[in-house]
Every structure is written in structure tokens, then in C-alpha cells.
Design a protein around this motif. Structure first.
Motif, PDB file in Angstrom:
ATOM      1  N   ASN A 111      12.986  -1.424  13.901  1.00  0.00           N
ATOM      2  CA  ASN A 111      12.677  -1.898  12.553  1.00  0.00           C
ATOM      3  C   ASN A 111      13.836  -1.701  11.576  1.00  0.00           C
ATOM      4  O   ASN A 111      13.859  -2.331  10.520  1.00  0.00           O
ATOM      5  N   TYR A 167      11.956 -12.811   7.950  1.00  0.00           N
ATOM      6  CA  TYR A 167      11.804 -12.867   6.490  1.00  0.00           C
ATOM      7  C   TYR A 167      12.906 -12.080   5.767  1.00  0.00           C
ATOM      8  O   TYR A 167      13.125 -12.269   4.587  1.00  0.00           O
ATOM      9  N   VAL A 218       3.476 -12.451   2.487  1.00  0.00           N
ATOM     10  CA  VAL A 218       4.798 -12.166   1.921  1.00  0.00           C
ATOM     11  C   VAL A 218       4.767 -12.249   0.392  1.00  0.00           C
ATOM     12  O   VAL A 218       5.795 -12.362  -0.239  1.00  0.00           O
ATOM     13  N   ASP A 219       3.545 -12.166  -0.164  1.00  0.00           N
ATOM     14  CA  ASP A 219       3.430 -12.294  -1.619  1.00  0.00           C
ATOM     15  C   ASP A 219       4.268 -11.248  -2.365  1.00  0.00           C
ATOM     16  O   ASP A 219       4.898 -11.547  -3.384  1.00  0.00           O
ATOM     17  N   LEU A 220       4.325 -10.030  -1.842  1.00  0.00           N
ATOM     18  CA  LEU A 220       5.081  -8.978  -2.546  1.00  0.00           C
ATOM     19  C   LEU A 220       6.583  -9.207  -2.434  1.00  0.00           C
ATOM     20  O   LEU A 220       7.337  -8.862  -3.348  1.00  0.00           O
ATOM     21  N   SER A 230       4.870  -1.547   1.016  1.00  0.00           N
ATOM     22  CA  SER A 230       5.237  -2.491   2.083  1.00  0.00           C
ATOM     23  C   SER A 230       6.680  -2.261   2.523  1.00  0.00           C
ATOM     24  O   SER A 230       7.601  -2.280   1.696  1.00  0.00           O
ATOM     25  N   VAL A 231       6.845  -2.065   3.819  1.00  0.00           N
ATOM     26  CA  VAL A 231       8.188  -1.887   4.389  1.00  0.00           C
ATOM     27  C   VAL A 231       9.012  -3.151   4.155  1.00  0.00           C
ATOM     28  O   VAL A 231      10.122  -3.115   3.627  1.00  0.00           O
ATOM     29  N   GLY A 232       8.444  -4.296   4.544  1.00  0.00           N
ATOM     30  CA  GLY A 232       9.178  -5.553   4.462  1.00  0.00           C
ATOM     31  C   GLY A 232       9.570  -5.894   3.032  1.00  0.00           C
ATOM     32  O   GLY A 232      10.716  -6.275   2.769  1.00  0.00           O
ATOM     33  N   ASP A 279       2.222   2.081  13.741  1.00  0.00           N
ATOM     34  CA  ASP A 279       2.853   1.638  14.987  1.00  0.00           C
ATOM     35  C   ASP A 279       2.683   2.639  16.136  1.00  0.00           C
ATOM     36  O   ASP A 279       3.126   2.365  17.252  1.00  0.00           O
ATOM     37  N   VAL A 287      -3.633   0.491   7.471  1.00  0.00           N
ATOM     38  CA  VAL A 287      -2.508  -0.372   7.085  1.00  0.00           C
ATOM     39  C   VAL A 287      -2.803  -1.834   7.408  1.00  0.00           C
ATOM     40  O   VAL A 287      -2.652  -2.708   6.558  1.00  0.00           O
TER      41      VAL A 287
HETATM   42  C1  UD1 Z   1       6.755  -3.384   9.197  1.00  0.00           C
HETATM   43  C2  UD1 Z   1       7.053  -3.366  10.660  1.00  0.00           C
HETATM   44  C3  UD1 Z   1       5.767  -3.247  11.435  1.00  0.00           C
HETATM   45  C4  UD1 Z   1       4.962  -2.051  10.961  1.00  0.00           C
HETATM   46  C5  UD1 Z   1       4.785  -2.091   9.440  1.00  0.00           C
HETATM   47  C6  UD1 Z   1       4.143  -0.829   8.904  1.00  0.00           C
HETATM   48  C7  UD1 Z   1       9.046  -4.809  10.845  1.00  0.00           C
HETATM   49  C8  UD1 Z   1       9.546  -6.148  11.266  1.00  0.00           C
HETATM   50  N1  UD1 Z   1       7.723  -4.617  11.015  1.00  0.00           N
HETATM   51  O1  UD1 Z   1       5.991  -4.553   8.979  1.00  0.00           O
HETATM   52  O2  UD1 Z   1       6.094  -3.082  12.798  1.00  0.00           O
HETATM   53  O3  UD1 Z   1       3.671  -2.118  11.562  1.00  0.00           O
HETATM   54  O4  UD1 Z   1       6.055  -2.221   8.826  1.00  0.00           O
HETATM   55  O5  UD1 Z   1       4.924   0.288   9.205  1.00  0.00           O
HETATM   56  O6  UD1 Z   1       9.791  -3.953  10.408  1.00  0.00           O
HETATM   57  N2  UD1 Z   1       1.425  -6.563   2.444  1.00  0.00           N
HETATM   58  C9  UD1 Z   1       1.002  -7.358   1.411  1.00  0.00           C
HETATM   59  N3  UD1 Z   1       1.874  -8.255   0.852  1.00  0.00           N
HETATM   60  C10 UD1 Z   1       3.153  -8.377   1.284  1.00  0.00           C
HETATM   61  C11 UD1 Z   1       3.594  -7.561   2.341  1.00  0.00           C
HETATM   62  C12 UD1 Z   1       2.701  -6.665   2.901  1.00  0.00           C
HETATM   63  O7  UD1 Z   1      -0.151  -7.283   0.995  1.00  0.00           O
HETATM   64  O8  UD1 Z   1       3.897  -9.212   0.734  1.00  0.00           O
HETATM   65  C13 UD1 Z   1       0.504  -5.601   3.068  1.00  0.00           C
HETATM   66  C14 UD1 Z   1       0.183  -5.975   4.505  1.00  0.00           C
HETATM   67  O9  UD1 Z   1      -0.915  -6.880   4.578  1.00  0.00           O
HETATM   68  C15 UD1 Z   1      -0.155  -4.622   5.113  1.00  0.00           C
HETATM   69  C16 UD1 Z   1       0.726  -3.651   4.319  1.00  0.00           C
HETATM   70  O10 UD1 Z   1       1.154  -4.345   3.168  1.00  0.00           O
HETATM   71  O11 UD1 Z   1      -1.504  -4.298   4.879  1.00  0.00           O
HETATM   72  C17 UD1 Z   1       1.927  -3.103   5.055  1.00  0.00           C
HETATM   73  O12 UD1 Z   1       2.769  -4.142   5.443  1.00  0.00           O
HETATM   74  P1  UD1 Z   1       4.348  -3.983   5.547  1.00  0.00           P
HETATM   75  O13 UD1 Z   1       4.729  -2.540   5.397  1.00  0.00           O
HETATM   76  O14 UD1 Z   1       4.987  -5.003   4.692  1.00  0.00           O
HETATM   77  O15 UD1 Z   1       4.603  -4.333   7.034  1.00  0.00           O
HETATM   78  P2  UD1 Z   1       5.806  -5.170   7.566  1.00  0.00           P
HETATM   79  O16 UD1 Z   1       7.046  -4.868   6.779  1.00  0.00           O
HETATM   80  O17 UD1 Z   1       5.366  -6.597   7.755  1.00  0.00           O
END
Ligand code: UD1
Length: 427
Positions: free
Chosen positions: A23, A96, A124-126, A163-165, A305, A327
Motif C-alpha cells: 500500500n 486513483y 472517492v468522494d473524499l 481514509s487512507v486513499g 486488512d 471499516v
Molecule cells: C486502503 C487500502 C486497502 C485497505 C484500506 C484500509 C490501498 C490501495 N488500499 O484502501 O487495502 O483495506 O486502505 O486500511 O492502499 N471512504 C469514503 N469516501 C472516500 C474514500 C473512502 O467514504 O472518498 C470510506 C470507505 O468507504 C471506507 C473507509 O473510508 O469505509 C476507508 O477507506 P480508505 O481508507 O479510503 O481505503 P482505501 O484507501 O480505498
């Protein structure tokens, strides 16, 4: 099509070495786009997700060479487009990160909405909200996100959900924006800190990564650097659980024990011995496991994870264990596969109840996503008889040389090619 074939019931013993963090790698590789000269990235894991993101960058024009098995040379100066189409990004959740990196470098990005592991809605709203706080505008049409800004200007970004992403993407877009950016309610995972360290080594000015508030002073340019990716916390945790579940004695090398504390604590609660060294942990288990309760949370909580791997182990722990998945919405799809091996699990909404059984019995199963695939491996290693696991492409997205590494620990596992129905007909 390939599958894993495991003759279960062998205790794992010996030493295993952990690769670079998936990641972190899938964010750091696209982050190279922001540099004005080539980078050398070391400790890159040998997994298909890395091959995919590297291919996508090559499709944009970047020059990429393998320096050795775990080091990449990436020259972003040959990039000629800010557009990544669906054919390029499908199946690659982390594509993304191209949005933040291309926006930060060129003030524009066009990236098709990616695929990836299929648990729950992955919005990906955030990410978009973060870009807009820096002055960008976006459109979403025919599955393609177009984002642009005449000029990116630092601002305050509040993430409603951790959110990580979104945190990584906000950092990528803000690092060269004019002025000061603050990301509030930021994710704190080790790979967030790793991305910040990488960007800082290119000349960025990021402070506070690893806390709730990340502070970024925009810089005009970023230069190429040499950087080594941190070890993969989840790969390490997976081998720790495999050792514990099989009643083994395994040294897991090339880790940062601090990143594993929550996994270590949970294993100790289950009666497993975990010794910490500078860059290694040793897991010793007599196979008698106590039940436990797990609640997944963003870092420093229990990582989502690692949830499926622990579930596989808890199927043979003494008593009724409870897992709360906080999560993701739909991360118990693997439960019916574990049930095929004789596990007793019921799911009510976000909670799974696991009643430990004496032992698992082998059966054909499939990986429903990456970490679910790791859970099937752990269950197969414990089960009596020969377990076959299908859909192993998921596993190979995130675990390097997993067959070789497990065989090195004494597991009886092989990878076999299976014929599809069409292949059988043609043959
Ligand atoms: C990353 C990891 C994934 C891991 C997750 C949590 C990568 C490619 N993937 O995913 O393996 O399971 O972290 O540690 O690195 N959310 C929103 N809006 C957004 C983005 C997220 O509501 O725009 C919510 C999601 O629905 C979820 C939560 O935030 O409930 C966590 O998501 P996020 O931490 O963003 O996970 P990823 O970055 O996609």
C-alpha cells in the motif's frame, strides 16, 4: 488459470523475509510523476499490483527499468499525457493516486474509475473533496473522472471519514500547491508516513504525517531521489498468523516491530508467544489458541486488512470469537468459503461470530479478494487433507513469492495450472 494445492497439518518452522509494503508502493510509484528528474525506488515488492501501476505509468510515457529484483528506476520526464483510460486502470484500485499526482504536476488529470478488490462500495468522494479544497473542479462522465485547476492553492481539507486513499491523494495534490495546506482527520497508517517521507526526500515540506493533522507548505519543484519502501505490515502479519495457527515457530525478518504491535498484542491475548527484535519478530505457538474479540479500526486500531486472516485462525480457537468490521461494509464474503472447510461462522451485519471447531477438513475453496485469499491459505495450512484454492490472482496482487516463502517454512504447497472448460474442449 492457476490454483494453490495445500496438504495441511504441517507446523510452520524457520525464517521468512518480508518485502516492501504494497500500500506504500502503489502510492509512491505514481508519486514519482511529481518529480522533475528520475527516482530510484528500492524495496519494491514483487507483486502484480506493482507491475500494474508501473505499466500504467509507462502508458503515460514514463521510462521504467528494473535495476534489480526489488529496485526500480523511474524517469517521469518522458511522460506525455495526463490521461489514463479504463483499459489501463481496470483491476487496479490504487490507480486513483494518478489523480492526485497528475493534478499536482500538470494541473489536470483524466482517470477512469478503477476496479480492484470487491468488498463494499469504494467511493472517492473524499478524494474529490480534497482536490476541490485546493481549487480544482471535476466532472464524472462515462466512468471517467476529469479534474483540473488553473492554479492549485493550499487550503484546509477536512476528511469526514478517516481514509487512507483520500489522505494520500490530498498530499499528492497539495505538495506543489501555492501556500499552506492542512489535512484534518488524516489517516495515520505507516504507509501515509512513508509517502510523506518519500515526498520530503524529493524536496517537499510535509509535517505531521502519522498524526491527525498533516501540514504541507507547497514547494515550486520536486527533484528525483533514492528511496526505500517500508516493510509490509500486512504481509508480516499474515505470516505471524500462519505461524500461530499451525502451532509453529517462525522468525519474521525485515519488519518494523512497532508497526506490528496491534497484531502482536492480539496474538499474545490468544496465548501465542511473540518476541520482538530490532528488525524481526519470532512467533511461537503450541496450537492451543484462545478466543478473542476484534474490532477493525483505522490505524493505530486493528487493521481491516488483517481481519480475514485472523478469522481463519479463530475457526480453530477455543470458544466463541467475535469480529466487528468497522471499516468496510462487505468484508465477510470469505465466510462461506471457510464454512466449506468446516468452520462455524455466522454473520449479522458488520459482526461475525466464530465458534472454534476441533479442526478444519480440506475442501476446494476460492479467494474472494486479496486478504480473503490469504485467509484461505491459512485455513488450508491448518486443515486435514488437501485443500485447493482458486482465484489466486487476488493473492498474487499483494503477496510476493508466497508459495516459495511458505515452502521455505515447511508448508506442503504447490501452484498448479488448471484448465478452463474451453481449454478442455479445445484440447
Ligand atoms: C486502503 C487500502 C486497502 C485497505 C484500506 C484500509 C490501498 C490501495 N488500499 O484502501 O487495502 O483495506 O486502505 O486500511 O492502499 N471512504 C469514503 N469516501 C472516500 C474514500 C473512502 O467514504 O472518498 C470510506 C470507505 O468507504 C471506507 C473507509 O473510508 O469505509 C476507508 O477507506 P480508505 O481508507 O479510503 O481505503 P482505501 O484507501 O480505498
Amino acid at each position: 488459470m492457476e490454483k494453490y494445492v495445500i496438504n495441511g497439518g504441517k507446523r510452520l518452522n524457520g525464517e521468512v523475509s518480508i518485502g516492501g509494503a504494497k500500500n506504500a508502493a502503489v502510492a509512491i510509484i505514481p508519486a514519482v510523476i511529481l518529480a522533475d528528474s528520475p527516482c530510484r525506488i528500492e524495496n519494491v515488492p514483487d507483486i502484480s499490483d506493482v507491475a500494474l501501476i508501473a505499466n500504467i505509468l509507462q502508458g503515460l510515457g514514463a521510462t521504467i527499468k528494473n535495476i534489480n529484483k526489488s529496485s526500480l528506476y523511474i524517469d517521469p520526464t518522458t511522460i506525455f499525457t495526463h490521461i489514463a483510460n479504463y483499459e489501463q486502470v481496470k483491476g487496479m484500485r490504487a490507480s486513483y493516486y494518478l489523480l492526485g499526482a497528475l493534478l499536482g504536476k500538470y494541473g489536470k488529470a483524466e482517470v477512469a474509475m478503477p476496479g480492484g478488490c470487491n468488498f463494499g462500495v469504494r467511493p472517492v468522494d473524499l478524494h474529490i473533496k480534497a482536490f476541490e479544497a485546493l481549487g480544482a473542479t471535476h466532472t464524472l462522465k462515462n466512468g471517467v473522472i476529469k479534474i483540473k485547476a488553473d492554479k492549485l492553492v493550499g487550503g484546509k481539507i477536512y476528511l469526514d471519514v478517516v481514509s487512507v486513499g483520500a489522505t494520500m491523494n490530498a498530499m499528492l495534490a497539495a505538495v506543489k500547491a501555492e501556500g499552506y495546506t492542512e489535512i484534518e482527520n488524516a489517516a495515520k497508517e505507516p504507509h501515509i508516513v512513508d509517502l510523506a517521507n518519500f515526498l520530503n526526500s524529493m524536496g517537499a515540506n510535509i509535517k505531521g504525517a502519522g498524526t491527525d493533522t498533516i501540514k504541507i507548505r507547497g514547494v515550486r519543484s520536486l527533484k528525483g531521489t533514492t528511496y526505500s519502501i517500508i516493510p509490509d505490515q500486512i504481509e508480516a502479519g499474515t505470516y505471524m498468523v500462519a505461524a500461530a495457527a499451525t502451532g509453529g515457530n517462525v522468525v519474521v525478518n525485515n519488519v518494523i516491530p512497532r508497526h506490528l504491535e496491534v497484531i502482536t498484542a492480539k496474538l499474545q491475548e490468544m496465548g501465542v508467544s511473540v518476541e520482538e527484535y530490532d528488525e524481526a519478530v519470532r512467533v511461537i505457538s503450541d496450537g492451543k489458541l484462545k478466543k478473542c474479540t476484534i474490532k477493525t479500526m483505522p490505524h493505530p486500531g486493528f487493521p481491516t486488512d488483517m481481519q480475514p486472516q485472523f478469522a481463519a485462525m479463530l475457526t480453530i480457537a477455543n470458544g466463541i470469537s467475535v469480529i466487528h468490521e468497522n471499516v468496510w461494509e462487505n468484508r465477510f464474503q470469505y465466510v462461506s468459503e471457510l464454512a466449506r472447510l468446516g468452520a462455524k461462522i455466522s454473520v449479522e451485519g458488520k459482526v461475525a461470530f466464530i465458534e472454534g471447531v476441533d479442526h478444519l477438513e480440506a475442501a476446494p475453496v476460492k479467494a474472494t479478494d486479496l486478504r480473503a485469499g490469504a485467509a484461505m491459505l491459512i485455513a488450508g495450512l491448518c486443515a486435514k487433507g488437501t485443500t485447493e484454492i482458486e482465484n489466486i490472482g487476488y493473492v498474487e496482487r499483494g503477496y510476493e513469492n508466497i508459495v516459495e516463502k511458505l515452502r521455505g517454512l515447511g508448508a506442503d504447497i504447490t501452484k498448479k495450472r488448471t484448465m478452463t472448460t474451453t481449454q478442455v474442449v479445445i484440447a
